[in-house]
Design a protein around this motif. Sequence first.
Motif, PDB file in Angstrom:
ATOM      1  N   ARG A  82       0.843  -1.207   0.000  1.00  0.00           N
ATOM      2  CA  ARG A  82       0.000   0.000   0.000  1.00  0.00           C
ATOM      3  C   ARG A  82       0.874   1.251   0.000  1.00  0.00           C
ATOM      4  O   ARG A  82       0.559   2.238  -0.698  1.00  0.00           O
ATOM      5  N   GLN A  83       1.958   1.222   0.739  1.00  0.00           N
ATOM      6  CA  GLN A  83       2.868   2.370   0.752  1.00  0.00           C
ATOM      7  C   GLN A  83       3.506   2.610  -0.613  1.00  0.00           C
ATOM      8  O   GLN A  83       3.899   3.731  -0.929  1.00  0.00           O
ATOM      9  N   GLU A  84       3.595   1.549  -1.414  1.00  0.00           N
ATOM     10  CA  GLU A  84       4.141   1.682  -2.773  1.00  0.00           C
ATOM     11  C   GLU A  84       3.062   2.060  -3.789  1.00  0.00           C
ATOM     12  O   GLU A  84       3.329   2.141  -4.987  1.00  0.00           O
ATOM     13  N   GLY A  85       1.831   2.262  -3.319  1.00  0.00           N
ATOM     14  CA  GLY A  85       0.764   2.711  -4.209  1.00  0.00           C
ATOM     15  C   GLY A  85      -0.070   1.619  -4.838  1.00  0.00           C
ATOM     16  O   GLY A  85      -0.887   1.892  -5.728  1.00  0.00           O
ATOM     17  N   VAL A  86       0.099   0.383  -4.405  1.00  0.00           N
ATOM     18  CA  VAL A  86      -0.714  -0.717  -4.943  1.00  0.00           C
ATOM     19  C   VAL A  86      -2.147  -0.558  -4.460  1.00  0.00           C
ATOM     20  O   VAL A  86      -2.390  -0.328  -3.273  1.00  0.00           O
ATOM     21  N   GLU A  87      -3.093  -0.699  -5.376  1.00  0.00           N
ATOM     22  CA  GLU A  87      -4.489  -0.422  -5.031  1.00  0.00           C
ATOM     23  C   GLU A  87      -5.252  -1.647  -4.538  1.00  0.00           C
ATOM     24  O   GLU A  87      -5.666  -1.705  -3.390  1.00  0.00           O
ATOM     25  N   ARG A  88      -5.450  -2.640  -5.401  1.00  0.00           N
ATOM     26  CA  ARG A  88      -6.288  -3.783  -5.015  1.00  0.00           C
ATOM     27  C   ARG A  88      -5.417  -4.892  -4.434  1.00  0.00           C
ATOM     28  O   ARG A  88      -4.693  -5.578  -5.149  1.00  0.00           O
ATOM     29  N   ILE A  89      -5.504  -5.024  -3.126  1.00  0.00           N
ATOM     30  CA  ILE A  89      -4.738  -6.031  -2.396  1.00  0.00           C
ATOM     31  C   ILE A  89      -5.734  -6.952  -1.703  1.00  0.00           C
ATOM     32  O   ILE A  89      -6.575  -6.491  -0.930  1.00  0.00           O
ATOM     33  N   ARG A  90      -5.641  -8.235  -1.989  1.00  0.00           N
ATOM     34  CA  ARG A  90      -6.557  -9.185  -1.348  1.00  0.00           C
ATOM     35  C   ARG A  90      -5.753 -10.150  -0.477  1.00  0.00           C
ATOM     36  O   ARG A  90      -4.894 -10.881  -0.977  1.00  0.00           O
ATOM     37  N   ILE A  91      -6.038 -10.154   0.808  1.00  0.00           N
ATOM     38  CA  ILE A  91      -5.404 -11.087   1.730  1.00  0.00           C
ATOM     39  C   ILE A  91      -6.400 -12.205   2.038  1.00  0.00           C
ATOM     40  O   ILE A  91      -7.561 -11.946   2.338  1.00  0.00           O
ATOM     41  N   ILE A  92      -5.923 -13.441   1.930  1.00  0.00           N
ATOM     42  CA  ILE A  92      -6.776 -14.613   2.156  1.00  0.00           C
ATOM     43  C   ILE A  92      -6.232 -15.382   3.339  1.00  0.00           C
ATOM     44  O   ILE A  92      -5.029 -15.666   3.414  1.00  0.00           O
ATOM     45  N   ASP A  93      -7.105 -15.728   4.294  1.00  0.00           N
ATOM     46  CA  ASP A  93      -6.650 -16.473   5.467  1.00  0.00           C
ATOM     47  C   ASP A  93      -7.758 -17.405   5.939  1.00  0.00           C
ATOM     48  O   ASP A  93      -8.947 -17.066   5.869  1.00  0.00           O
ATOM     49  N   LYS A  94      -7.342 -18.587   6.441  1.00  0.00           N
ATOM     50  CA  LYS A  94      -8.335 -19.545   6.928  1.00  0.00           C
ATOM     51  C   LYS A  94      -8.914 -19.147   8.278  1.00  0.00           C
ATOM     52  O   LYS A  94      -9.940 -19.694   8.702  1.00  0.00           O
ATOM     53  N   GLY A  95      -8.270 -18.201   8.965  1.00  0.00           N
ATOM     54  CA  GLY A  95      -8.827 -17.681  10.209  1.00  0.00           C
ATOM     55  C   GLY A  95      -9.946 -16.697   9.938  1.00  0.00           C
ATOM     56  O   GLY A  95     -10.157 -16.244   8.810  1.00  0.00           O
ATOM     57  N   GLY A  96     -10.667 -16.336  10.986  1.00  0.00           N
ATOM     58  CA  GLY A  96     -11.796 -15.436  10.847  1.00  0.00           C
ATOM     59  C   GLY A  96     -11.439 -13.974  10.885  1.00  0.00           C
ATOM     60  O   GLY A  96     -12.312 -13.107  10.760  1.00  0.00           O
ATOM     61  N   ASP A  97     -10.147 -13.636  11.051  1.00  0.00           N
ATOM     62  CA  ASP A  97      -9.704 -12.244  11.103  1.00  0.00           C
ATOM     63  C   ASP A  97      -8.186 -12.248  10.932  1.00  0.00           C
ATOM     64  O   ASP A  97      -7.542 -13.295  10.831  1.00  0.00           O
ATOM     65  N   PHE A  98      -7.609 -11.066  10.926  1.00  0.00           N
ATOM     66  CA  PHE A  98      -6.164 -10.942  10.849  1.00  0.00           C
ATOM     67  C   PHE A  98      -5.515 -11.387  12.166  1.00  0.00           C
ATOM     68  O   PHE A  98      -6.151 -11.379  13.222  1.00  0.00           O
ATOM     69  N   GLY A  99      -4.263 -11.741  12.088  1.00  0.00           N
ATOM     70  CA  GLY A  99      -3.514 -12.088  13.294  1.00  0.00           C
ATOM     71  C   GLY A  99      -2.646 -13.320  13.159  1.00  0.00           C
ATOM     72  O   GLY A  99      -1.680 -13.482  13.898  1.00  0.00           O
ATOM     73  N   GLY A 100      -3.007 -14.250  12.256  1.00  0.00           N
ATOM     74  CA  GLY A 100      -2.193 -15.443  12.080  1.00  0.00           C
ATOM     75  C   GLY A 100      -2.082 -16.247  13.357  1.00  0.00           C
ATOM     76  O   GLY A 100      -3.079 -16.578  13.999  1.00  0.00           O
ATOM     77  N   THR A 101      -0.860 -16.537  13.774  1.00  0.00           N
ATOM     78  CA  THR A 101      -0.668 -17.339  14.985  1.00  0.00           C
ATOM     79  C   THR A 101      -1.277 -16.670  16.212  1.00  0.00           C
ATOM     80  O   THR A 101      -1.687 -17.341  17.157  1.00  0.00           O
ATOM     81  N   TRP A 102      -1.367 -15.335  16.188  1.00  0.00           N
ATOM     82  CA  TRP A 102      -1.966 -14.612  17.322  1.00  0.00           C
ATOM     83  C   TRP A 102      -3.493 -14.558  17.225  1.00  0.00           C
ATOM     84  O   TRP A 102      -4.162 -14.177  18.188  1.00  0.00           O
ATOM     85  N   TYR A 103      -4.037 -14.937  16.087  1.00  0.00           N
ATOM     86  CA  TYR A 103      -5.481 -15.149  15.988  1.00  0.00           C
ATOM     87  C   TYR A 103      -5.820 -16.506  16.601  1.00  0.00           C
ATOM     88  O   TYR A 103      -6.768 -16.633  17.387  1.00  0.00           O
ATOM     89  N   TRP A 104      -5.025 -17.521  16.245  1.00  0.00           N
ATOM     90  CA  TRP A 104      -5.341 -18.876  16.688  1.00  0.00           C
ATOM     91  C   TRP A 104      -4.969 -19.120  18.143  1.00  0.00           C
ATOM     92  O   TRP A 104      -5.715 -19.759  18.883  1.00  0.00           O
ATOM     93  N   ASN A 105      -3.815 -18.656  18.554  1.00  0.00           N
ATOM     94  CA  ASN A 105      -3.343 -18.947  19.909  1.00  0.00           C
ATOM     95  C   ASN A 105      -3.875 -17.925  20.909  1.00  0.00           C
ATOM     96  O   ASN A 105      -3.411 -16.785  20.945  1.00  0.00           O
ATOM     97  N   ARG A 106      -4.825 -18.355  21.735  1.00  0.00           N
ATOM     98  CA  ARG A 106      -5.420 -17.481  22.753  1.00  0.00           C
ATOM     99  C   ARG A 106      -5.479 -18.203  24.090  1.00  0.00           C
ATOM    100  O   ARG A 106      -6.346 -17.942  24.919  1.00  0.00           O
TER     101      ARG A 106
END
Length: 602
Positions: A82-106
């Motif tokens: 985004r800082q380089e000006g890229v417009e359409r960025i799609r992030i795909i994750d099997k979790g229900g939100d951002f966070g990765g290992t910090w989404y899963w490990n609670r």
Amino acid sequence: MTIPHAPTRAELIALRQRYRLERERRVQPDGAGQYRATDAEFSYYAADPYTEVAEREPVHDTVDVAVIGGGFGGILAGARMRQEGVERIRIIDKGGDFGGTWYWNRYPGIHCDIESHVYLPMLDETGYVPEWKYSPGEEIRRHAVRIARKFNLYEDALFSTSVTSLTWDEASETWIVATDRGDVFRATYVVTATGTLSEPKLPGIPGIEDFKGHTFHTSRWDYAYTGGTPDGGMTGLAHKRVGIVGTGATGIQVVPMLAEDAGHVYVFQRTPSTVDVRANRRTTADDVGAGRDGWARERRENYLRIVSGEPVEEDLVADQWTRSAGLLEKLLPSFRRHGDRTAFEAAYEIADAAKMNELRARVEETVTDPDTAAKLKPWYRYACKRPTFSDKYYPAFNRANVTLVDTADTHGIERITEHGVVVAGTSYELDCLIFATGFSAGTSGISSGNLPVHGRGGTQLLHARAQQGPRTLHGFTSNGFPNLIQMGSLHNASSVNFTHILDEQAVHAAALVAAAEAKSALVEPSRASEDAWIAALAEGAPDHEWFHAECTPGYYNREGRGRPNGPTAYPHGAVAFHELLQRWREGAVTEILQTRTSPQPR
């Protein structure tokens, strides 16, 4: 200089013999085969307990960049793009939100073991100052969300979604991305940021499927059963007999919390961890000099230099990681390997033994029962296992409701029954069995084959690697797979603070995309560039195989099978690698750009 707890020559010889004996007690003939994945009949161990999957229509569109993985790697890639000006960025994750290992490990007690002011990325950019020296998991997860919101990464994100295939379409020169939700869309560039600790694993204990009590993996903590929060208060365990398998970094944090709330806790241990002083505390902006521009970057660069063996004028973090940095040489390539190798190894072994003597003394000073203390003492060299830190773990074993069950002499738990766990012929009846058995280190969807990647001519990335070994330039790109940018540890730099490594990788990935966009070109290295990089990795690669071959089994040495053959990381340390990348971006980045034959879809 006098080293506290320094051993004599006779003590060193005795230590070597003790280490070898303790290793043999724990090696299992099937190595990493002793674990099983959380798929097929065990898929419920990997289910998402935090977010209900929402129904949605499949997407069929085109984006500029598809990022696979919503942990810090993927978030940082999106932010830097985004800082380089890229417009359409799609992030795909099997979790229900951002966070990765910090989404899963609670799980209860979860904290980071790296100081938060260097671990949490983009503190300068977000203006955030962590509340604790070592952040609890929820603070880290919220910071991941903070970055994603700041850089508008939610707009095109797909959660509760797994990518099932990546296919290069030669005609349009785009990637076709398919998912388990019926999505089929195109992306000009694909960034894989699937992490190195993303696939939970279970021990292959006979009878694991027979247990009739409640069971779950720590990365999917079941608060509906236990009650409470990561801060404790698990009233559902008040009269329960709880078993926990695993005493690594997760178990070290969970056990004290279970000890406070459960009726009785049985800790099943194969190998004790080293447990050093934690000394966590609340912090203020003044404590870390957060009033200065660039304070966080300065602090994390200082930390990286110290743990990489580079000289600094001042230790800004000053914790057990930096104080023991000289013992990380067997994990992190660094300049320390220069000079007289024999003299270095002799001094290194003395310092190693002194530190381990100190850690074993800490057990003796804290745990009141001599038999329990003896079982908790770690008998191996410092860099054999990832160090852990806690001021609550050892005192937990002084409680009447905590029992340590050492399984070394039976090579682990013998079997699991309908009602509990059997070790050395003794049955421990349980209401709840928790697996703190970690993740398949280094395993991702690509390396496991669950995410097939087909490049030019239909060549599958995994098959190509099986036939000729991994081939990359700087660990990011591979010939035959245009516009595919890989983030991770392969052919890259390594450090105990992996978020710093990921941010440097994200900066590089964004620069590659920006350069390609400026020239309307493809990102793809030549075979010659790959050859040169592989040769550079091999030149001066450290010989650590002998060290890890003598270590107690763990994921560092593939459960006693030794380190992987061939160079896997840049041999001169992370600081030198980041400087190399910066010079390359400033002068040679055009070498990786190939002429497009098709117009870019927009």
